[in-house]
Design an enzyme around this catalytic site. Structure first.
Site, PDB file in Angstrom:
ATOM      1  N   LYS A   1      94.966   0.473  67.486  1.00  0.00           N
ATOM      2  CA  LYS A   1      95.101  -0.012  66.115  1.00  0.00           C
ATOM      3  C   LYS A   1      95.037  -1.533  66.067  1.00  0.00           C
ATOM      4  O   LYS A   1      94.494  -2.117  65.119  1.00  0.00           O
ATOM      5  CB  LYS A   1      96.395   0.529  65.511  1.00  0.00           C
ATOM      6  CG  LYS A   1      96.297   2.043  65.320  1.00  0.00           C
ATOM      7  CD  LYS A   1      97.641   2.721  65.152  1.00  0.00           C
ATOM      8  CE  LYS A   1      97.471   4.220  64.924  1.00  0.00           C
ATOM      9  NZ  LYS A   1      98.764   4.947  64.958  1.00  0.00           N
TER      10      LYS A   1
ATOM     11  N   ASP B   1      98.244   3.866  71.815  1.00  0.00           N
ATOM     12  CA  ASP B   1      97.918   4.163  70.422  1.00  0.00           C
ATOM     13  C   ASP B   1      97.978   2.883  69.584  1.00  0.00           C
ATOM     14  O   ASP B   1      97.064   2.578  68.820  1.00  0.00           O
ATOM     15  CB  ASP B   1      98.915   5.209  69.887  1.00  0.00           C
ATOM     16  CG  ASP B   1      98.738   5.465  68.407  1.00  0.00           C
ATOM     17  OD1 ASP B   1      97.797   6.184  68.045  1.00  0.00           O
ATOM     18  OD2 ASP B   1      99.544   4.928  67.615  1.00  0.00           O
TER      19      ASP B   1
ATOM     20  N   LYS C   1      91.229   6.723  65.460  1.00  0.00           N
ATOM     21  CA  LYS C   1      91.459   5.318  65.861  1.00  0.00           C
ATOM     22  C   LYS C   1      90.909   5.029  67.244  1.00  0.00           C
ATOM     23  O   LYS C   1      90.419   3.927  67.507  1.00  0.00           O
ATOM     24  CB  LYS C   1      92.942   4.978  65.814  1.00  0.00           C
ATOM     25  CG  LYS C   1      93.776   5.705  66.852  1.00  0.00           C
ATOM     26  CD  LYS C   1      95.043   6.262  66.269  1.00  0.00           C
ATOM     27  CE  LYS C   1      95.541   7.391  67.117  1.00  0.00           C
ATOM     28  NZ  LYS C   1      96.384   8.351  66.410  1.00  0.00           N
TER      29      LYS C   1
ATOM     30  N   GLY D   1      98.222   5.599  58.845  1.00  0.00           N
ATOM     31  CA  GLY D   1      98.270   6.869  58.118  1.00  0.00           C
ATOM     32  C   GLY D   1      97.944   6.702  56.648  1.00  0.00           C
ATOM     33  O   GLY D   1      96.836   6.296  56.286  1.00  0.00           O
TER      34      GLY D   1
END
Lengths: 430, 430
Positions: free
Chosen positions: B206, B202, B106, B135
């Site tokens: 995304k 993180d 990512k 995922g």
């Protein structure tokens, strides 16, 4: 970008979905063209009656009753007629001429999918049918592509909004099935003749489609065991609630692993789910599909299972994807049925059952009833007996047993003199 | 079926995901070959240290530290190294040589997606990255294909399992953030250095990926407003619960409609959701993405957001889909960024806020505080004042206001002599 010539789109049907597809194609044509890399030209809309009243006003000059001619000149045919004929013949003709096909017709895909896929493969054309199951919810493509590297173990879906609405009302409002159906009809969630929904035929078509995709195996509609919701009573709903459970009509597509290799089962019937299960939170006429795969674990896909604009979204998603591939070149992919697993007879499917009985209130009856279960090798996990008026009410929960054994137990119970009535039979899902 | 020559698969990385991908390729090779229409030959696994301990025992002869040579001979490169380099250079080399690429990276896709997509388009190769977000959950393909004919209005996702686990524990167990983080670390849900997760980096990667896909617009990582969960206190969790709400860290990608045309916003921050919202039921380290589109309405995609086998499922789904297209012929499709919408500054994004303040307990303070809101044109919807020990506790809910105005109010509040402390700031989602 638009150096590619226009793609000629023929739309068959201008009902609640078709009218929305036409509207979006006409209103957002530039945006869709940019996504495809070529203009999408709506060349005609095939209808039975050009003068019929419609949800959306459509350009009169696009409407035609000559569907065969319309199809003959198209690059992509979008079929929203419903039913088997003339849809089947029109699409086979379109594919034979090399056109790609988008359809929302679950009955047609369930009954004649393999024939259509074969016709497409012969000429390298594409068939897309995302809207045939779960309305707006992307589920066909995820099963076909996203889970293509995994091993699907089970698909369990609330795929009929009408019956979910009815069961949800029975739970949340304490309605009877009749009253909830009347409400569903009044709100437009049920057809004038609700048979296809409440008897599970609609869900069974979708089970066929989901099972075929999930297991890379042709699962004919005739192999889907089907029970509707007409046997669901208020008492069953109340009994479920007392134990923290919710009744739902689900389509279950399951891989049965055995020593002699895997088999598959597809079936539609009411189940009793724990209220903590993700599917238990699917209310009103919403749909959701719960997928369990070996590596991915549990996945759920939730959304609107019907409705004009909602279903049109899935149809247009297919249309844009298919048109992109048309522009890029290269054939469509063949349907994957290479696994060709055997289909397990419904009798051999395993489930836990809960049976509600009214029995004579005298000594020895419980022993006699328990004896019938033992005789058919069905192990009883739980018993609750409540005294009634001259008779007793028994609720028995079984351990996992085959459907065949449960059917034999039910037959024996029905024939037993001390059993006055079988009040309820429901399958339990953990 | 297998008349096509083998496809040479190079795997980069043999960590928790890579080892599972290798295992499944080796164990289920025949099944995958049948689905693809050609054998998938794992020609090598690029690692840093061939002797490192791994989750799965892998054939020694497949391991190599010479990643560049491995990539040079491959038809498809599966990149599970993580990080920017050497992954970026290896994939650009692979694409330049005409190979297709599957990646779960990512950070790389968020930072260098457009570069990779451009390199692929130049040679007609494919880049797939389903595993980079959510995922095991299919979300890339549904956004890219299933919703290709619709107009996405908002994507709101729980896309970081670590922070969801921590916030869930704070709600369900009454843990402090520190204790919940310690539990997450002990259970393997958090890294030794949890910064990337708890500070929202993180989730921001995304958000970049989701926003770019949903709006057909390049949304650089630098344009994503990012707040983590380190400012979330037990008191904020309790306050949310008192009002029937739940705190979640979400990535929000939104289309802002305006007279001068649409703009887009991508941001990551905690929000307060009604406990009846479908995202509120996403517990532990699970992920879910809630998508609202003009025609499709609300959709939700739920499942495991991390884990070796789970993420491997998404990687292999990409690999099988890409390999099928490789066998069928025809180029991969270009990434679609034609819409090229402007990105709205965070200051102009609209939200409802709830502010918790500790203020001096004397006459006129409420009027003064309310005056600050009015001065910045922020309308107050609700106020609750509880007496404290010499000071008072104020909770103010605002009507919808721009982030810029709220920031100005907060600045003014912080500078006001009667405001002892700003205890909490949380955005409310309906």
């Amino acid at each position: 970008m638009n150096s590619y010539r226009s793609l000629r789109i023929a739309l068959l049907g201008a009902g609640s979905v078709g009218a929305q597809v036409a509207r979006i194609l006409l209103e957002h044509g530039d945006e869709l063209a940019a996504r495809v890399g070529a203009p999408l030209e709506l060349v005609g809309i095939g209808v039975r009656d050009v003068d019929a009243k419609r949800d959306v006003e459509l350009p009169r000059e696009l409407l035609t009753t000559d569907l065969a001619t319309l199809v003959a000149g198209a690059d992509v045919v979008v079929e929203l007629l419903g039913g088997i004929e003339p849809a089947r013949t029109l699409l086979l003709d379109a594919l034979a001429a090399g056109a790609d096909v988008v359809t929302a017709n679950k009955a047609l895909v369930a009954a004649h999918g393999p024939e259509l896929f074969q016709a497409a493969e012969t000429v390298g054309a594409q068939v897309a049918y995302e809207a045939a199951v779960g309305g707006a919810i992307p589920i066909i493509r995820p099963l076909e592509q996203s889970l293509a590297g995994d091993r699907v173990l089970r698909v369990m879906g609330i795929v009929n909004g009408t019956t979910n609405f009815i069961l949800d009302r029975m739970h949340t409002e304490g309605s009877t099935l009749e009253d909830a159906l009347a409400t569903a009809t009044a709100l437009g969630y049920a057809e004038a003749d609700p048979t296809a929904d409440i008897e599970g035929y609609d869900a069974a078509s979708k089970a066929t489609i989901l099972a075929s995709l999930a297991f890379h195996t042709e699962v004919p509609a005739a192999c889907v065991h089907r029970e509707g919701i007409t046997g669901v009573t208020d008492a069953m709903v109340q009994q479920a609630e007392r134990t923290g459970r919710v009744l739902k009509l689900v389509a279950i597509c399951e891989r049965l692993e055995g020593d002699a290799g895997d088999r598959v089962s597809a079936r539609v019937h009411p189940v009793s789910l724990p209220s903590t299960h993700p599917l238990a939170a699917v209310h009103e006429a919403k749909n959701a599909i719960f997928v369990t795969a070996e590596a991915a674990g549990d996945l759920m896909f939730y959304g609107a299972g019907a409705g004009g604009p909602e279903t049109a979204s899935a149809v247009l998603g297919d249309l844009v994807s298919i048109a992109r591939r048309h522009v890029l070149g290269g054939p469509g992919g063949p349907a994957s049925t290479h696994a060709d697993l055997a289909i397990a007879p419904f009798d051999e499917v395993l489930a836990r059952h809960e049976l509600g009985l009214t029995v004579a209130d005298r000594p020895g009856v419980l022993a006699a009833v328990a004896g019938l279960f033992a005789e058919h090798d069905v192990s009883v996990e739980s018993v609750r007996q409540d005294p009634g008026d001259g008779s007793a009410s028994l609720v028995l929960g079984t351990h996992t047993a085959t459907e065949g054994r449960i059917a034999a137990v039910l037959e024996a119970l029905a024939a037993h003199t001390d059993v006055e009535r079988i009040d309820s039979v429901i399958r339990l899902i953990d």
